[in-house]
Scaffold this motif. Sequence first.
Motif, PDB file in Angstrom:
ATOM      1  N   THR A 287       0.814  -1.156  -0.061  1.00 45.66           N
ATOM      2  CA  THR A 287      -0.034   0.146   0.153  1.00 45.66           C
ATOM      3  C   THR A 287       0.923   1.334   0.006  1.00 45.66           C
ATOM      4  OG1 THR A 287      -1.639  -1.232   1.220  1.00 45.66           O
ATOM      5  CG2 THR A 287      -1.773   1.191   1.069  1.00 45.66           C
ATOM      6  N   PRO A 288       1.317   1.724  -1.179  1.00 48.27           N
ATOM      7  CA  PRO A 288       2.201   2.846  -1.251  1.00 48.27           C
ATOM      8  C   PRO A 288       1.583   4.118  -0.634  1.00 48.27           C
ATOM      9  CG  PRO A 288       1.098   2.304  -3.425  1.00 48.27           C
ATOM     10  CD  PRO A 288       0.780   1.434  -2.464  1.00 48.27           C
ATOM     11  N   ILE A 289       2.569   5.033  -0.202  1.00 47.07           N
ATOM     12  CA  ILE A 289       1.845   6.259   0.237  1.00 47.07           C
ATOM     13  C   ILE A 289       1.417   7.137  -0.944  1.00 47.07           C
ATOM     14  CG2 ILE A 289       3.892   7.708   0.380  1.00 47.07           C
ATOM     15  CD1 ILE A 289       3.051   8.743   2.908  1.00 47.07           C
ATOM     16  N   ILE A 290       1.941   6.676  -2.181  1.00 49.43           N
ATOM     17  CA  ILE A 290       1.349   7.465  -3.291  1.00 49.43           C
ATOM     18  C   ILE A 290       0.619   6.457  -4.142  1.00 49.43           C
ATOM     19  CG2 ILE A 290       1.923   8.715  -5.586  1.00 49.43           C
ATOM     20  CD1 ILE A 290       2.893  10.453  -2.889  1.00 49.43           C
ATOM     21  N   THR A 350       7.664   1.288   5.699  1.00 49.56           N
ATOM     22  CA  THR A 350       9.086   1.960   5.629  1.00 49.56           C
ATOM     23  C   THR A 350       9.054   3.105   6.333  1.00 49.56           C
ATOM     24  OG1 THR A 350       8.748   2.970   3.482  1.00 49.56           O
ATOM     25  CG2 THR A 350       9.164   0.704   3.566  1.00 49.56           C
ATOM     26  N   ARG A 351      10.035   3.708   6.426  1.00 44.56           N
ATOM     27  CA  ARG A 351      10.247   5.189   6.903  1.00 44.56           C
ATOM     28  C   ARG A 351       9.574   5.989   6.278  1.00 44.56           C
ATOM     29  NH1 ARG A 351      16.389   7.199   7.346  1.00 44.56           N
ATOM     30  NH2 ARG A 351      16.888   5.210   8.419  1.00 44.56           N
ATOM     31  N   ASP A 352       9.639   5.588   4.891  1.00 46.28           N
ATOM     32  CA  ASP A 352       8.758   6.597   3.890  1.00 46.28           C
ATOM     33  C   ASP A 352       7.160   6.402   3.884  1.00 46.28           C
ATOM     34  OD1 ASP A 352      11.082   8.381   2.480  1.00 46.28           O
ATOM     35  OD2 ASP A 352      11.647   6.281   2.500  1.00 46.28           O
ATOM     36  N   GLY A 353       6.769   5.699   4.478  1.00 47.57           N
ATOM     37  CA  GLY A 353       5.296   5.436   4.590  1.00 47.57           C
ATOM     38  C   GLY A 353       4.777   4.338   3.804  1.00 47.57           C
ATOM     39  N   ASP A 354       5.380   3.662   3.011  1.00 53.96           N
ATOM     40  CA  ASP A 354       4.979   2.660   2.060  1.00 53.96           C
ATOM     41  C   ASP A 354       4.875   1.271   3.255  1.00 53.96           C
ATOM     42  OD1 ASP A 354       5.104   4.003  -0.205  1.00 53.96           O
ATOM     43  OD2 ASP A 354       7.373   3.740  -0.560  1.00 53.96           O
ATOM     44  N   PHE A 364       9.981 -11.423   2.672  1.00 49.64           N
ATOM     45  CA  PHE A 364      10.656 -10.210   2.719  1.00 49.64           C
ATOM     46  C   PHE A 364      10.853  -9.829   1.263  1.00 49.64           C
ATOM     47  CE2 PHE A 364      12.224 -12.989   6.011  1.00 49.64           C
ATOM     48  CZ  PHE A 364      11.717 -12.451   7.327  1.00 49.64           C
ATOM     49  N   ALA A 365      11.182  -8.462   1.081  1.00 43.96           N
ATOM     50  CA  ALA A 365      11.832  -8.162  -0.216  1.00 43.96           C
ATOM     51  C   ALA A 365      12.937  -7.201   0.073  1.00 43.96           C
ATOM     52  CB  ALA A 365      10.603  -7.339  -0.915  1.00 43.96           C
ATOM     53  N   SER A 366      13.560  -7.092  -1.192  1.00 41.19           N
ATOM     54  CA  SER A 366      14.893  -6.304  -0.982  1.00 41.19           C
ATOM     55  C   SER A 366      14.722  -4.798  -0.995  1.00 41.19           C
ATOM     56  CB  SER A 366      15.604  -6.460  -2.266  1.00 41.19           C
ATOM     57  OG  SER A 366      16.960  -5.898  -2.417  1.00 41.19           O
ATOM     58  N   GLY A 367      15.297  -4.269   0.128  1.00 35.77           N
ATOM     59  CA  GLY A 367      15.098  -2.907   0.288  1.00 35.77           C
ATOM     60  C   GLY A 367      16.152  -2.061  -0.530  1.00 35.77           C
ATOM     61  N   LYS A 368      17.291  -2.643  -1.001  1.00 33.69           N
ATOM     62  CA  LYS A 368      18.289  -2.002  -1.680  1.00 33.69           C
ATOM     63  C   LYS A 368      17.845  -1.982  -3.172  1.00 33.69           C
ATOM     64  CE  LYS A 368      22.608  -3.024   0.644  1.00 33.69           C
ATOM     65  NZ  LYS A 368      23.696  -3.904   0.928  1.00 33.69           N
ATOM     66  N   HIS A 369      16.633  -2.496  -3.579  1.00 36.33           N
ATOM     67  CA  HIS A 369      16.148  -2.150  -4.980  1.00 36.33           C
ATOM     68  C   HIS A 369      14.648  -1.524  -4.789  1.00 36.33           C
ATOM     69  CE1 HIS A 369      18.894  -5.612  -5.324  1.00 36.33           C
ATOM     70  NE2 HIS A 369      19.127  -5.104  -6.281  1.00 36.33           N
ATOM     71  N   TYR A 370      14.584  -0.898  -3.483  1.00 41.82           N
ATOM     72  CA  TYR A 370      13.494  -0.353  -3.366  1.00 41.82           C
ATOM     73  C   TYR A 370      13.482   1.279  -3.498  1.00 41.82           C
ATOM     74  CZ  TYR A 370      10.199   2.228   0.135  1.00 41.82           C
ATOM     75  OH  TYR A 370       9.404   3.093   0.857  1.00 41.82           O
ATOM     76  N   LEU A 371      12.387   1.922  -4.387  1.00 41.55           N
ATOM     77  CA  LEU A 371      12.683   3.365  -4.408  1.00 41.55           C
ATOM     78  C   LEU A 371      11.266   3.902  -3.727  1.00 41.55           C
ATOM     79  CD1 LEU A 371      14.129   5.662  -5.279  1.00 41.55           C
ATOM     80  CD2 LEU A 371      12.531   5.848  -7.267  1.00 41.55           C
ATOM     81  N   PRO A 372      11.394   4.643  -2.564  1.00 41.82           N
ATOM     82  CA  PRO A 372       9.855   4.923  -2.065  1.00 41.82           C
ATOM     83  C   PRO A 372       9.104   5.591  -2.933  1.00 41.82           C
ATOM     84  CG  PRO A 372      11.801   5.963  -0.746  1.00 41.82           C
ATOM     85  CD  PRO A 372      12.342   5.407  -2.016  1.00 41.82           C
ATOM     86  N   SER A 373       7.683   5.304  -2.698  1.00 42.30           N
ATOM     87  CA  SER A 373       6.611   5.873  -3.871  1.00 42.30           C
ATOM     88  C   SER A 373       6.601   7.289  -4.032  1.00 42.30           C
ATOM     89  CB  SER A 373       5.394   5.100  -3.668  1.00 42.30           C
ATOM     90  OG  SER A 373       4.845   5.702  -2.333  1.00 42.30           O
ATOM     91  N   LYS A 374       7.099   7.952  -2.979  1.00 39.53           N
ATOM     92  CA  LYS A 374       7.073   9.510  -2.692  1.00 39.53           C
ATOM     93  C   LYS A 374       8.371   9.995  -3.405  1.00 39.53           C
ATOM     94  CE  LYS A 374       9.052  10.263   1.557  1.00 39.53           C
ATOM     95  NZ  LYS A 374       8.958  10.786   3.094  1.00 39.53           N
TER      96      LYS A 374
END
Length: 497
Positions: A287-290, A350-354, A364-374
Amino acid sequence: MILSLVGCTEKLDEPQLNNNFAGSTDFTKTENMKLSIIGAYEAFQSRGWEQPLLISVRGDDVNSGGLGDQQDFTETDLFNYNKDYWMYNSLWENIYVDVVSTHTAMDLIKKYQEFAGPTGVALGDQYIAEAKVLRAIMLFDISRVWGDVFLTKTSDTSELLNVTVVPTKAEVMQHLSDQMDEAIPMLPDMHPNQRQDLPGGVTKYTALAIKALANQELKNYQAVAEATGQIINSGKFALFSDFYELFKTPGKLANENILEIQYSDFNKGTGDREAHLYAPYGPQGWTPIIAGSESGWGFYEPSMKFIKFMLDRGETVRLETSVLFTNRGIAEIQKDAAYATLPSFVKNTTRDGDKINDYARAFFASGKHYLPSKQLITGRTSYGSNKNYTIIRYAEILLTYAEALKQGASQTAISADQAVNLVRQRAGLIPISGVTLDNILDEKFAELGMEWGKRYYDMIRLERYSELSYDGRTFTADKKYLPYPQGQVDQFPVLGK
């Protein structure tokens, strides 16, 4: 997804016959020489989504997402190899297509040089050196995957049909080291982000890094120490202060990055974009913040072994950055009584709200390949769109240097303790003294997990095979290389000998 792949020789002809830098070219217009090296960069950066995944999936830091439609990818992670699997052929074939593209670029640059003055000739020499570096990192990757591989020396692909002995991995690595020695004097002496003509492009230090990594595979640790020592002593590189943001938009072309593949949405919500398909790394459900931001496929999962290793070390920002947690995954960790109480940052938001929702393929999923939706450009919805893909970081160089010293090399820059503690300090850990080889390998595990299979290839190089037998897997030395793709063996019988 195309599962029926064309033959290698047919595919390899394409760079010569139909590419962005061939065709009807007026070589007297030497100002256009730059287009040839741009074409080489374009080929290098055209990584299919399957390439880094296949290179990376066998380490004890990462698992393939289960229950997917790529069962042979999961079997590869379990060290059960299918030589007919389309990913194997795709990685081999497309790397060689791009390698040949770099040779084509070099050929065309030489034609421009015939009409150029001294300044143009020198610039052409630099561009040829850049192409050698791009070629080197691609050959480095597939040699670590397959061991003995072809060394293309020209853009004439028919030469491969006459090969009677496949160069050994040691011969490949020595060749790449020699190639970097040729390239280094011709390359700009600056950080890649200081280049005005091609920001982020190859420099002397990119070549030194590849030379160091090739010699590490050869266990020529003095050469490793000398190459990494030059990078450290240059003073041009520094660790990015925020590990979490290093792998996101603020980390693009950071002072820490030595080689990265650049992608861009050109700050526009529609229209042209240069992008990598990051969906395989992303969670299937979130559920992305955007709202409207697309989720992923769940093909790439940090291992439970890695997560518990990080918790045992008291890791904070590196664990938070490396792993996206689901509630189901958190519950799975807590089944072990030793991990019943977890740090507050271990949560499914996440700290970015996703919010990372539970999904069937992985915990789990890889955080190093994650870009926050915002951080997505407004109007762009693809998972990870606009995110760069880092290949070599200064942190790896520091730890590679420290290992070389502990493997017997003479000090050429700072001490091994200093190198390791720079990395630990950024991670918020206390300094240590008298570092051992085991300390360094643990630091590499924590720092470089999920990145290009670096953990797997360290364990292979050092023959620490027991580390790869985990969570029901059984690794044996005969499994360290993938089998050659059957489609390639059929065309090049020498691969089957």
